[in-house]
Design an enzyme around this catalytic site. Structure first.
Site, mmCIF file in Angstrom:
data_model
loop_
_atom_site.group_PDB
_atom_site.id
_atom_site.type_symbol
_atom_site.label_atom_id
_atom_site.label_comp_id
_atom_site.label_asym_id
_atom_site.label_seq_id
_atom_site.Cartn_x
_atom_site.Cartn_y
_atom_site.Cartn_z
ATOM 1 N N ASN A 118 -22.920 19.514 -27.586
ATOM 2 C CA ASN A 118 -24.129 18.702 -27.462
ATOM 3 C C ASN A 118 -24.844 18.980 -26.130
ATOM 4 O O ASN A 118 -26.053 19.224 -26.095
ATOM 5 C CB ASN A 118 -23.736 17.221 -27.542
ATOM 6 C CG ASN A 118 -24.938 16.309 -27.493
ATOM 7 O OD1 ASN A 118 -25.747 16.304 -28.418
ATOM 8 N ND2 ASN A 118 -25.083 15.556 -26.419
ATOM 9 N N THR A 144 -24.842 16.512 -11.831
ATOM 10 C CA THR A 144 -24.000 15.454 -11.293
ATOM 11 C C THR A 144 -23.230 15.958 -10.072
ATOM 12 O O THR A 144 -22.840 17.139 -10.031
ATOM 13 C CB THR A 144 -23.019 14.920 -12.364
ATOM 14 O OG1 THR A 144 -22.008 14.148 -11.723
ATOM 15 C CG2 THR A 144 -22.350 16.028 -13.158
ATOM 16 N N SER A 179 -13.590 17.167 -15.421
ATOM 17 C CA SER A 179 -13.516 16.667 -16.807
ATOM 18 C C SER A 179 -14.340 17.620 -17.662
ATOM 19 O O SER A 179 -15.177 18.366 -17.153
ATOM 20 C CB SER A 179 -14.092 15.245 -16.916
ATOM 21 O OG SER A 179 -15.513 15.282 -16.857
ATOM 22 N N TYR A 181 -16.653 16.807 -19.566
ATOM 23 C CA TYR A 181 -18.060 16.411 -19.384
ATOM 24 C C TYR A 181 -18.654 17.067 -18.132
ATOM 25 O O TYR A 181 -19.706 17.715 -18.194
ATOM 26 C CB TYR A 181 -18.188 14.875 -19.284
ATOM 27 C CG TYR A 181 -19.389 14.469 -18.470
ATOM 28 C CD1 TYR A 181 -20.673 14.679 -18.958
ATOM 29 C CD2 TYR A 181 -19.247 13.936 -17.181
ATOM 30 C CE1 TYR A 181 -21.791 14.359 -18.185
ATOM 31 C CE2 TYR A 181 -20.348 13.615 -16.412
ATOM 32 C CZ TYR A 181 -21.620 13.832 -16.917
ATOM 33 O OH TYR A 181 -22.708 13.536 -16.158
ATOM 34 N N HIS A 182 -17.973 16.883 -16.986
ATOM 35 C CA HIS A 182 -18.525 17.460 -15.754
ATOM 36 C C HIS A 182 -18.641 18.984 -15.886
ATOM 37 O O HIS A 182 -19.581 19.595 -15.388
ATOM 38 C CB HIS A 182 -17.653 17.076 -14.547
ATOM 39 C CG HIS A 182 -17.806 15.639 -14.131
ATOM 40 N ND1 HIS A 182 -16.930 14.646 -14.503
ATOM 41 C CD2 HIS A 182 -18.747 15.011 -13.381
ATOM 42 C CE1 HIS A 182 -17.321 13.479 -14.000
ATOM 43 N NE2 HIS A 182 -18.419 13.671 -13.315
ATOM 44 N N LYS A 185 -21.804 20.165 -17.455
ATOM 45 C CA LYS A 185 -22.942 20.204 -16.534
ATOM 46 C C LYS A 185 -22.890 21.466 -15.664
ATOM 47 O O LYS A 185 -23.927 21.991 -15.267
ATOM 48 C CB LYS A 185 -22.938 18.965 -15.632
ATOM 49 C CG LYS A 185 -22.994 17.658 -16.383
ATOM 50 C CD LYS A 185 -24.348 17.432 -17.007
ATOM 51 C CE LYS A 185 -24.929 16.116 -16.579
ATOM 52 N NZ LYS A 185 -26.210 15.832 -17.188
ATOM 53 N N VAL A 211 -25.063 6.106 -10.386
ATOM 54 C CA VAL A 211 -26.226 5.215 -10.311
ATOM 55 C C VAL A 211 -25.802 3.814 -10.759
ATOM 56 O O VAL A 211 -25.042 3.664 -11.718
ATOM 57 C CB VAL A 211 -27.371 5.720 -11.222
ATOM 58 C CG1 VAL A 211 -28.617 4.859 -11.053
ATOM 59 C CG2 VAL A 211 -27.684 7.183 -10.925
ATOM 60 N N ALA A 238 -17.211 2.815 -12.589
ATOM 61 C CA ALA A 238 -16.331 1.915 -11.821
ATOM 62 C C ALA A 238 -17.108 0.676 -11.352
ATOM 63 O O ALA A 238 -16.648 -0.456 -11.520
ATOM 64 C CB ALA A 238 -15.721 2.658 -10.644
ATOM 65 N N ASN A 240 -19.876 -0.731 -12.504
ATOM 66 C CA ASN A 240 -20.223 -1.622 -13.626
ATOM 67 C C ASN A 240 -18.996 -2.395 -14.089
ATOM 68 O O ASN A 240 -19.058 -3.591 -14.369
ATOM 69 C CB ASN A 240 -20.743 -0.804 -14.820
ATOM 70 C CG ASN A 240 -22.201 -0.460 -14.678
ATOM 71 O OD1 ASN A 240 -22.750 -0.511 -13.587
ATOM 72 N ND2 ASN A 240 -22.830 -0.093 -15.776
HETATM 73 N N1 USQ Z 1 -12.486 4.352 -11.284
HETATM 74 C C1 USQ Z 1 -11.709 3.315 -10.831
HETATM 75 N N2 USQ Z 1 -11.616 2.186 -11.588
HETATM 76 C C2 USQ Z 1 -12.269 2.032 -12.778
HETATM 77 C C3 USQ Z 1 -13.085 3.088 -13.243
HETATM 78 C C4 USQ Z 1 -13.162 4.252 -12.471
HETATM 79 O O1 USQ Z 1 -11.115 3.406 -9.754
HETATM 80 O O2 USQ Z 1 -12.118 0.983 -13.412
HETATM 81 C C5 USQ Z 1 -12.606 5.552 -10.422
HETATM 82 C C6 USQ Z 1 -12.352 6.873 -11.139
HETATM 83 O O3 USQ Z 1 -10.987 7.213 -11.156
HETATM 84 C C7 USQ Z 1 -13.185 7.829 -10.296
HETATM 85 C C8 USQ Z 1 -14.306 6.969 -9.746
HETATM 86 O O4 USQ Z 1 -13.930 5.619 -9.973
HETATM 87 O O5 USQ Z 1 -12.430 8.302 -9.205
HETATM 88 C C9 USQ Z 1 -15.639 7.225 -10.390
HETATM 89 O O6 USQ Z 1 -15.493 7.025 -11.789
HETATM 90 P P1 USQ Z 1 -16.721 6.469 -12.657
HETATM 91 O O7 USQ Z 1 -16.225 6.177 -14.025
HETATM 92 O O8 USQ Z 1 -17.424 5.396 -11.921
HETATM 93 O O9 USQ Z 1 -17.734 7.708 -12.631
HETATM 94 P P2 USQ Z 1 -17.583 9.210 -13.123
HETATM 95 O O10 USQ Z 1 -16.550 9.402 -14.159
HETATM 96 O O11 USQ Z 1 -17.487 10.058 -11.908
HETATM 97 O O12 USQ Z 1 -18.993 9.444 -13.854
HETATM 98 C C10 USQ Z 1 -20.195 8.723 -13.505
HETATM 99 C C11 USQ Z 1 -21.161 8.823 -14.656
HETATM 100 C C12 USQ Z 1 -21.543 10.273 -14.851
HETATM 101 C C13 USQ Z 1 -22.081 10.843 -13.562
HETATM 102 C C14 USQ Z 1 -21.098 10.624 -12.430
HETATM 103 C C15 USQ Z 1 -21.679 10.979 -11.066
HETATM 104 O O13 USQ Z 1 -20.555 8.298 -15.837
HETATM 105 O O14 USQ Z 1 -22.517 10.375 -15.875
HETATM 106 O O15 USQ Z 1 -22.291 12.217 -13.738
HETATM 107 O O16 USQ Z 1 -20.749 9.241 -12.343
HETATM 108 S S1 USQ Z 1 -20.415 11.588 -9.998
HETATM 109 O O17 USQ Z 1 -19.303 10.632 -9.977
HETATM 110 O O18 USQ Z 1 -20.989 11.737 -8.697
HETATM 111 O O19 USQ Z 1 -19.981 12.836 -10.578
#
Ligand code: USQ
Length: 393
Positions: A118, A144, A179, A181-182, A185, A211, A238, A240
């Site tokens: 996709n 990202t 991941s 997903y990443h 990108k 964001v 995280a 949210n």
């Molecule tokens: N995490 C926690 N607790 C939770 C959920 C997540 O500690 O309940 C941790 C994860 O292990 C990770 C971090 O928080 O280390 C960030 O996870 P996330 O789910 O907030 O974000 P991520 O998977 O990185 O993805 C999100 C968006 C994605 C975007 C990315 C930007 O879903 O679309 O590309 O953020 S970045 O993180 O800069 O790559």
């Protein structure tokens, strides 16, 4: 300017359409409502109710005095995309229409293949359709920060001078995603860079951090103009998830040591950045990269910020670290450059507290919707492909 947004029904796409129209642009959007379906598949729903597209379009016309030209369809369908570009003739395309969740892509082979098909095919189809119909159009592609991963060196904005055995060249900084997903990108980034190099296309690849936030001024007080807020294990980031957990009295769950760092930015700053990119296109053949985030926190600090704001609403919540279902560095260096947007006049709000207060007001009003889908919050998707719920540590 005529701006086409792919993924116009999504978390960023919808507010961006309002933001750009309020700035005088003519906006069109493409979507096939996939995000609504993915979140449903996870057994969840947006905490903030989202209007149907027909109602969104009506409210858009009432508030912004123009129609949003909406095309419903699949971005991997070349004929559909080609026809949309032929009819709208975009001068800029903001490409947001992708599957954005790391955990969703790690679910199993089917979700990994779907994510990469996709995302990579959708962007590739766009490059070909642009070349055929609107070769001068500017592609603003949402990348990202996670493409870079967490290397043990500072991260430049896209390109850097590589020197080896006495010779030098400007190269794209290596990517080390964590991941499927990443990784999708990363593949896009390489495809877009090649299209600029070979076909003289112009693009801005925006490497955004996480964001957060629920509101921009252009939404006014019309419920039909609000954007989604997800809190499930896949589509809730995280921050949210921490806010939703606080509202229903669950402990906040940093994964593992909680020392993994990420860059964060408010929804209104994301809009400002995408707007600046659209209004300041690069020259033909240029593949420009912006790293965009404002504040860097580790996830425990993030939980503490959320906990602090929650207490202002009488919500006293604990922080209970949870076994990390992901495979990722928990202690690492993190110092990415982020100067290009500031050079264009970007003025970040850097006010997480105010944004979080707005989030809490919105979530408290819809507490029952979070409570109803509480189960969807508990993570069981693991990076080794198995499924098992994590325990609190
Ligand atoms: N995490 C926690 N607790 C939770 C959920 C997540 O500690 O309940 C941790 C994860 O292990 C990770 C971090 O928080 O280390 C960030 O996870 P996330 O789910 O907030 O974000 P991520 O998977 O990185 O993805 C999100 C968006 C994605 C975007 C990315 C930007 O879903 O679309 O590309 O953020 S970045 O993180 O800069 O790559």
């Amino acid at each position: 300017m005529r701006v086409l947004i792919t993924g116009v029904d999504g978390y960023l796409g919808w507010p961006l359409s309002l933001y750009l129209a309020a700035r005088g642009h003519e906006v069109a959007g493409i979507d096939d409502y996939s995000r609504r379906a993915w979140v449903g598949e996870m057994g969840s729903q947006s905490a903030i109710p989202i209007a149907k597209m027909a109602d969104r379009l009506l409210a858009y016309r009432e508030h912004l005095g123009q129609n949003l030209r909406f095309y419903r369809g699949d971005l991997t369908d070349y004929n559909f995309v080609l026809n949309a570009y032929k009819s709208f003739q975009p001068e800029a395309i903001v490409f947001l229409g992708q599957m954005p969740s790391a955990p969703y892509s790690m679910l199993d082979v089917h979700h990994a293949v779907y994510t990469q098909t996709n995302n990579v095919m959708g962007a590739l189809v766009t490059l070909f359709a642009m070349k055929e119909v609107v070769p001068d159009c500017h592609l603003v592609k949402l990348g990202t920060m996670g493409e870079y991963g967490t290397p043990d060196v500072d991260i430049p904005e896209g390109f850097f001078e590589l020197e080896y055995r006495g010779r030098k060249d400007t190269m794209m900084f290596p990517r080390k995603a964590g991941s499927w997903y990443h990784q999708s990108k990363v593949h896009d980034t390489h495809n877009v860079e090649m299209a600029c190099r070979l076909w003289g296309m112009r693009s801005t690849d925006i490497m955004q951090g996480v964001v957060y936030g629920t509101y921009i001024d252009e939404m006014g007080d019309d419920e039909r103009l609000r954007t989604r807020f997800d809190f499930d294990q896949c589509f809730g980031t995280a921050i949210n998830r921490f806010c939703a957990q606080a509202v229903i009295g669950l402990p906040l769950t940093p994964y593992g040591k909680g020392t993994q760092k990420r860059g964060f930015l408010a929804l209104r700053d994301s809009m400002q950045c995408l707007g600046l990119a659209v209004e300041n296109p690069p020259k033909a053949g240029e593949c420009r990269v912006f790293n965009q985030f404002e504040e860097v926190y580790n996830v425990t600090e993030l939980a503490e910020r959320v906990q602090g704001v929650a207490s202002g609403y009488g919500l006293d919540v604990a922080i209970n670290p949870m076994e990390n279902p992901r495979m990722e560095s928990e202690s690492h260096h993190y110092n990415p450059d982020h100067q290009h947007l500031l050079d264009l006049g970007y003025e970040p709000t850097r006010d997480m507290e105010t944004e979080l207060k707005q989030v809490f007001q919105d979530l408290i009003a819809h507490k029952d919707r979070i409570e109803a889908r509480k189960e969807a919050q508990f993570p069981d998707i693991r990076w080794d492909g198995s499924r098992r719920k994590s325990d609190y540590l």
